[in-house]
Each structure stands twice: as C-alpha cells, then as structure tokens.
Design a protein around this motif. Structure first.
Motif, PDB file in Angstrom:
ATOM      1  N   ILE A  12      72.819 -22.392 -31.320  1.00 30.22           N
ATOM      2  CA  ILE A  12      72.805 -20.935 -31.463  1.00 30.22           C
ATOM      3  C   ILE A  12      71.505 -20.478 -30.827  1.00 30.22           C
ATOM      4  N   VAL A  13      71.595 -19.743 -29.723  1.00 27.92           N
ATOM      5  CA  VAL A  13      70.381 -19.392 -28.990  1.00 27.92           C
ATOM      6  C   VAL A  13      70.173 -17.884 -28.857  1.00 27.92           C
ATOM      7  N   ASN A  14      71.016 -17.099 -29.518  1.00 26.48           N
ATOM      8  CA  ASN A  14      70.795 -15.648 -29.486  1.00 26.48           C
ATOM      9  C   ASN A  14      70.691 -15.114 -30.908  1.00 26.48           C
ATOM     10  N   GLY A  15      69.519 -14.576 -31.221  1.00 24.32           N
ATOM     11  CA  GLY A  15      69.260 -14.108 -32.582  1.00 24.32           C
ATOM     12  C   GLY A  15      70.074 -12.877 -32.938  1.00 24.32           C
ATOM     13  N   THR A  16      70.201 -11.958 -31.985  1.00 27.56           N
ATOM     14  CA  THR A  16      70.899 -10.699 -32.265  1.00 27.56           C
ATOM     15  C   THR A  16      72.352 -10.942 -32.656  1.00 27.56           C
ATOM     16  N   THR A  17      73.063 -11.730 -31.854  1.00 27.62           N
ATOM     17  CA  THR A  17      74.483 -11.958 -32.149  1.00 27.62           C
ATOM     18  C   THR A  17      74.643 -12.799 -33.412  1.00 27.62           C
ATOM     19  N   PHE A  49      75.211 -12.422 -22.074  1.00 28.38           N
ATOM     20  CA  PHE A  49      74.376 -12.681 -20.886  1.00 28.38           C
ATOM     21  C   PHE A  49      73.070 -13.375 -21.265  1.00 28.38           C
ATOM     22  N   ASP A  50      72.470 -12.934 -22.382  1.00 23.80           N
ATOM     23  CA  ASP A  50      71.196 -13.525 -22.808  1.00 23.80           C
ATOM     24  C   ASP A  50      71.393 -15.016 -23.140  1.00 23.80           C
ATOM     25  N   ALA A  51      72.439 -15.308 -23.902  1.00 26.26           N
ATOM     26  CA  ALA A  51      72.693 -16.711 -24.263  1.00 26.26           C
ATOM     27  C   ALA A  51      73.053 -17.527 -23.017  1.00 26.26           C
ATOM     28  N   ALA A  85      71.952 -17.020 -19.960  1.00 27.72           N
ATOM     29  CA  ALA A  85      70.707 -17.290 -19.227  1.00 27.72           C
ATOM     30  C   ALA A  85      69.976 -18.466 -19.886  1.00 27.72           C
ATOM     31  N   LYS A  86      69.950 -18.458 -21.223  1.00 27.30           N
ATOM     32  CA  LYS A  86      69.271 -19.543 -21.946  1.00 27.30           C
ATOM     33  C   LYS A  86      70.001 -20.872 -21.721  1.00 27.30           C
ATOM     34  N   ALA A  87      71.341 -20.813 -21.708  1.00 21.93           N
ATOM     35  CA  ALA A  87      72.119 -22.039 -21.471  1.00 21.93           C
ATOM     36  C   ALA A  87      71.822 -22.587 -20.079  1.00 21.93           C
ATOM     37  N   ALA A 132      73.241  -7.079 -23.199  1.00 21.61           N
ATOM     38  CA  ALA A 132      72.867  -8.429 -22.723  1.00 21.61           C
ATOM     39  C   ALA A 132      73.048  -9.460 -23.840  1.00 21.61           C
ATOM     40  N   ASP A 133      72.806  -9.043 -25.089  1.00 20.02           N
ATOM     41  CA  ASP A 133      73.007  -9.944 -26.232  1.00 20.02           C
ATOM     42  C   ASP A 133      74.490 -10.050 -26.567  1.00 20.02           C
ATOM     43  N   VAL A 134      75.096  -8.873 -26.776  1.00 20.55           N
ATOM     44  CA  VAL A 134      76.461  -8.814 -27.299  1.00 20.55           C
ATOM     45  C   VAL A 134      77.476  -9.430 -26.330  1.00 20.55           C
ATOM     46  N   GLY A 179      63.624  -5.597 -33.570  1.00 13.96           N
ATOM     47  CA  GLY A 179      62.991  -6.152 -32.357  1.00 13.96           C
ATOM     48  C   GLY A 179      63.657  -7.416 -31.845  1.00 13.96           C
ATOM     49  N   TYR A 180      64.888  -7.702 -32.290  1.00 13.49           N
ATOM     50  CA  TYR A 180      65.570  -8.915 -31.840  1.00 13.49           C
ATOM     51  C   TYR A 180      66.325  -8.686 -30.532  1.00 13.49           C
ATOM     52  N   ALA A 181      66.906  -7.482 -30.394  1.00 12.87           N
ATOM     53  CA  ALA A 181      67.815  -7.237 -29.272  1.00 12.87           C
ATOM     54  C   ALA A 181      67.045  -7.014 -27.976  1.00 12.87           C
ATOM     55  N   GLU A 182      67.714  -7.253 -26.862  1.00  8.25           N
ATOM     56  CA  GLU A 182      67.134  -6.955 -25.553  1.00  8.25           C
ATOM     57  C   GLU A 182      67.060  -5.446 -25.371  1.00  8.25           C
ATOM     58  N   ALA A 183      66.271  -5.020 -24.351  1.00  2.26           N
ATOM     59  CA  ALA A 183      66.139  -3.591 -24.073  1.00  2.26           C
ATOM     60  C   ALA A 183      67.540  -2.974 -23.916  1.00  2.26           C
ATOM     61  N   PRO A 195      62.843 -19.425 -36.072  1.00  8.33           N
ATOM     62  CA  PRO A 195      63.077 -18.043 -35.654  1.00  8.33           C
ATOM     63  C   PRO A 195      63.285 -17.957 -34.145  1.00  8.33           C
ATOM     64  N   GLY A 196      64.415 -17.370 -33.756  1.00  4.94           N
ATOM     65  CA  GLY A 196      64.778 -17.327 -32.333  1.00  4.94           C
ATOM     66  C   GLY A 196      64.444 -16.018 -31.665  1.00  4.94           C
ATOM     67  N   ALA A 197      64.003 -15.029 -32.419  1.00  5.87           N
ATOM     68  CA  ALA A 197      63.737 -13.714 -31.834  1.00  5.87           C
ATOM     69  C   ALA A 197      62.728 -12.986 -32.706  1.00  5.87           C
ATOM     70  N   GLY A 198      62.227 -11.860 -32.172  1.00  6.00           N
ATOM     71  CA  GLY A 198      61.249 -11.058 -32.905  1.00  6.00           C
ATOM     72  C   GLY A 198      59.878 -11.160 -32.251  1.00  6.00           C
ATOM     73  N   ASN A 248      60.776 -14.450 -19.834  1.00  9.14           N
ATOM     74  CA  ASN A 248      61.882 -13.773 -19.151  1.00  9.14           C
ATOM     75  C   ASN A 248      63.009 -14.725 -18.736  1.00  9.14           C
ATOM     76  N   LYS A 249      63.948 -14.930 -19.659  1.00  6.01           N
ATOM     77  CA  LYS A 249      65.053 -15.870 -19.361  1.00  6.01           C
ATOM     78  C   LYS A 249      65.984 -15.349 -18.291  1.00  6.01           C
ATOM     79  N   ALA A 250      66.177 -14.002 -18.266  1.00  5.27           N
ATOM     80  CA  ALA A 250      67.091 -13.430 -17.263  1.00  5.27           C
ATOM     81  C   ALA A 250      66.580 -13.777 -15.865  1.00  5.27           C
TER      82      ALA A 250
HETATM   83  N1  LIG Z   1      67.535 -10.742 -27.591  1.00  2.53           N
HETATM   84  C1  LIG Z   1      67.188 -12.114 -27.804  1.00  2.53           C
HETATM   85  C2  LIG Z   1      65.714 -12.226 -28.014  1.00  2.53           C
HETATM   86  C3  LIG Z   1      65.246 -13.607 -27.936  1.00  2.53           C
HETATM   87  O1  LIG Z   1      65.418 -14.322 -26.957  1.00  2.53           O
HETATM   88  C4  LIG Z   1      67.915 -12.636 -29.027  1.00  2.53           C
HETATM   89  O2  LIG Z   1      68.485 -11.829 -29.769  1.00  2.53           O
HETATM   90  O3  LIG Z   1      67.927 -13.852 -29.205  1.00  2.53           O
END
Ligand SMILES: N[C@@H](CC=O)C(=O)O
Ligand SMILES: NC(=O)C1=CN([C@@H]2O[C@H](COP(=O)(O)OP(=O)(O)OC[C@H]3O[C@@H](n4cnc5c(N)ncnc54)[C@H](O)[C@@H]3O)[C@@H](O)[C@H]2O)C=CC1
Ligand code: NA
Length: 437
Positions: free
Chosen positions: A158-163, A201-203, A205-207, A196-198, A188-192, A305-308, A105-107
C-alpha cells in the motif's frame, strides 16, 4: 569535498505541506544536524510562489525566482514543489552543475528519472529521493543499498496514504468517498491535484520507482498498469466483507519467468480484495506498508506513515544528511542501476485471480451457464457461493472466486458473463490478492 566545518548551503524549492516541515526541522535540529554531518547546514533561500503567504519563515530567505536560487551558491537543492514543470528543468540544471538534489517528487522521477540520473552521472552529483515512495518509511535506501547483494523477486504494498485513508473509512464506517477525500486533503496527505491519488497516478509513479530499483530496469509511469479507486463502491466493499476480505489499493511489482526461461517484469496498481487476516488488511488511514521478497533475505515488511508534512520531511532530512555527509567526506551515493533492462510484461498476460459477484435469475441451469463461460476461457473456479436474494422473487446472488489465470482471459470471461440473459447485474468485479489461488 568541502572543508570540514564549512557550512553546507541548502536551497529549498517549494514551501507547502512538506517544505514547511523541512524548514521547521532544519531550525529545530540545527545543532544535532551539525554534529551528525560534521558541518552546519545553512538554508540560503526558499523559492515560493506567493511570499506574502509565508509569514512563518524568515522573509529575507524568500524568493519567487527558483531558477536564480538553483544557479546561486547552494550546494544542495531540496525540491518539494511537485509536478513535472518547472521541477524538471530546475533539477536537471542543478544536477548538471554538480549540485546534490534531494526530492520528494515521484511524478517527476517516474516520468523523467532517466534524464535526472544521466545529469547526476555526468557531473557526479548525488540524487536522493527517499520521500518519493512511502513517505517516512525507509524503503528506497534499503532497496538501493541494504538489498543490493540480493535478488528481489516481488514488491507488493500500500503506497498511497490518501486512498488508503478513504478505503479504510469506507470499510470501517461506510462513510462516503467525497467527504473522506476532503479530510485527507485537509490533513496534507493528498496531492495538489487529488485525482493523482484517487485515479492511481501517484501509486503508479511509486510502483515505477520501486520496480526500477528492485529489478535494475528503467520502468516509467506509462509502463505501469493502473486503476484507481474511483470505481470502488460500497457494494464492492460489502461483497469483499461477506467473504472475509477487505479492499486495498495495491502496487505490485513482480519479476516473472516466462515458459521459455526469459525474464520480464510486471508492474501494476489496482484495487484488490485481500483476506482480513492478511497483514496489509490491518494497515489503515494514511499508513503505508510494503512487502519485499528477495531470494536470500526472504520476506521483509516495511510499515509506517506514508504521507503528511512531518513524516515526509523526516525522509527529506534523512536524505539531506546523507548528501551533506557525502560532501563533507568526499563520497557519492549510489547511481542508477538499470543494467538488467528487463522487458515489461503486458497486464493481459499477467496472472491474477478475480472475485465476481453476480445478481442472477434463480432458475435451474444458471450455475452451469456461468461455469461454461469460465471453462470456455480456460479459467478455473476456486469457490462458488449462491444464495437467494431477500425480498426479490426468483433472484439470487452468485459469487465466484477464480484461480489465477491471464488477466485478459478473466476480463473476457466477465464481459461474456455480463451478456448472459440470466445475469441481471454484475454487482462487483475485483482482483483478489494475498492468498494462494
Ligand atoms: N498523496 C500521497 C502523498 C505521499 O506520497 C499519498 O497520499 O500517499
Ligand atoms: N504531502 C505528502 O504527504 C507528500 C508529498 N510528497 C511530495 O512532496 C512534494 C510536495 O508536496 P506537498 O508539500 O504536499 O505539496 P504542496 O502543494 O503543499 O506544496 C508545494 C508548494 O510548492 C509551491 N510551488 C509551486 N510552484 C512553484 C514554483 N515554481 N516555485 C516555487 N514554489 C512553487 C506551491 O505554491 C506550494 O506551496 C510533491 O512532489 C509531493 O508529491 C511526497 C510524499 C508525501
Ligand atoms: Na520513503
């Protein structure tokens, strides 16, 4: 320390994309895990919201009462619910009770990591979170442990798989944003909540997590300058392509030395144009890649692989083995190390370089007027390209790439240029990274 051979009891919170794969790996690799840990792993419960939906896991393990599961017999709590609440309360009370926590849970870590680390320190519990950044890629363990003797100066990647999946598709096939996002969610890459990806916010949080570990400073999500990819258009990608670049959403964490010798950290997430020859340009789909620069080690690159579900579960299982081994052998993993406590530098003072594409009147003096605006703001131009626009009389395209300058100066320059009567449209503005400017 548990007696060798006594089962390590694990409670799983959440059984969605990642949780389902954690259950599968626990089941399929039970014997190997026992041999590697020195004790069997026993899944004692799975907290879910709608038990009837989980027909593929043993029904007797399912519960909707996550708090009771945390308070029960488990030695290790694996959290893959996501979001702030109720994960925050559940993990804080688990850690206070001395239970080891493994989370993706990065958030939560980026927002309330300090609180979790304090609870872990108070009871001597383990807190592991390799899956929270860059999915399957072993990155946080190297930062926390392997590089603990070095001095990290920069982390970029590059830390967000979806974008990355969306931008890769836009670049390769010109496919639309919406349809590609739907596909990333289906895989299954995107957040609920995929905003948050687009929206970055997700990236971000990871940063924050990467900067905190790299610079021994507590950096929270709100300290991170953030821009998502919602405003990246086909014309931005075409403009980048014209000059041999592509567009990536980058997370950049830097140790900055001020003129007075004081150190600070700069942490940002935004789309950037990078040369197609740059190694990050060939990172496509849901893959992630992160460069780490350290004084003694030099430049390291982490890729994968960064997501899935399965890749993320791999990182979760790796952490589970680590905390289980600590329990069997009586040790403890690394604590939070925020001793350096460096200030965060505002984005406006951070040095960046810009690509600016303008549609302008094709008349004498245009270049002089535009160049004057850069000079007025102390911004030096690295390259200029001007061409007539096909089919449009007296119209031209003007592309300017700048040298590095304070971001605030670059933004003000663009605002001023946009107001010039000879400028018909600012067609693309984006920071440029990955080259000496
Ligand atoms: N939604 C995130 C999942 C992995 O952290 C992403 O697309 O990278
Ligand atoms: N999917 C991915 O590629 C990656 C995900 N992560 C992180 O892993 C975590 C889980 O992600 P996913 O599995 O993709 O999400 P998901 O949305 O597929 O799964 C979460 C599950 O938790 C359940 N849940 C929600 N509230 C609950 C509660 N109070 N009690 C019990 N269960 C509850 C939901 O019903 C859902 O089934 C998140 O923190 C996410 O950021 C990290 C890296 C990669
Ligand atoms: Na990782």
């Amino acid at each position: 320390m548990t007696n060798s051979g006594e089962p390590i009891k694990v409670a799983l919170l959440g059984c969605g994309t990642v949780g389902t794969e954690v259950v599968r790996l626990l089941r399929e690799q039970a014997d190997d895990l026992t041999a590697r840990i020195g004790a069997p792993v026993e899944l004692v419960g799975i907290a879910v919201r709608r038990p009837h939906k989980h027909t593929d896991v043993p029904a007797e393990l399912l519960t909707t009462d996550a708090a009771a599961l945390v308070a029960g017999e488990a030695d290790v709590i694996v959290e893959v619910i996501g979001g702030i609440d109720p994960a925050r309360g559940l993990l804080t009370s688990a850690l206070r009770e001395g239970k080891a926590v493994v989370t993706a849970n990065k958030a939560l870590l980026a927002e309330h990591g300090g609180e979790l680390f304090a609870a872990a320190d108070a009871s001597g519990a383990d807190l592991y979170f390799e899956a929270a950044v860059a999915g399957a890629i072993p990155l946080l363990r190297p930062l926390r442990e392997s590089l603990a003797g070095d001095r990290i100066t920069r982390v970029m990647g590059i830390v967000n798989g979806t974008t990355n999946y969306i931008l890769s598709a836009m670049d390769a096939t010109g496919s639309g944003y919406g349809e590609t996002l739907e596909e990333a969610s289906r895989l299954g890459y995107a957040e609920a909540d995929p905003t948050a990806d687009v929206d970055g916010f997700d990236a971000a949080a990871k940063a924050a997590i990467l900067a905190s570990l790299s610079f021994h400073t507590r950096v929270t999500a709100s300290d991170v300058y953030r821009e998502g990819i919602a405003s990246v258009t086909a014309s931005d990608i075409a403009a980048a392509s014209l000059l041999g670049r592509t567009v990536k959403l980058l997370a950049i964490c830097e140790r900055v030395l001020g003129e007075d010798g004081t150190e600070s950290v700069s942490v940002r997430v935004h789309p950037a144009m990078i040369p197609r020859t740059h190694q990050l340009a060939s990172v496509n789909g849901a893959f992630n890649a992160v460069y780490v620069e350290a004084e003694a080690a030099g430049q390291l690159m982490f890729y994968g692989p960064g997501a899935g579900g399965a890749p993320t579960a791999s990182a979760v299982l790796g952490d589970l083995v680590a905390v289980a081994r600590n329990k069997v052998l009586g040790g403890r993993g690394p604590r939070e190390s925020a001793y350096a406590d460096l200030p965060v530098r505002p984005m406006g003072e951070t040095l960046t370089a810009y690509h600016i594409s303008l549609d302008v009147d094709d008349q004498p003096g245009v270049l002089t007027q535009v160049a004057a605006m850069f000079a007025e703001h102390g911004v030096s131009i690295a390259a200029v390209r001007q061409e007539g626009r096909e089919g449009e009389s007296k119209a031209a395209s003007l592309v300017v790439v700048t040298h590095m300058a304070p971001d605030e100066a670059l933004r003000s320059t663009v605002d001023k240029i946009a107001g010039l009567p000879i400028v018909r449209e600012v067609a693309a503005v984006m920071r440029v990274e990955g080259e000496q400017l």
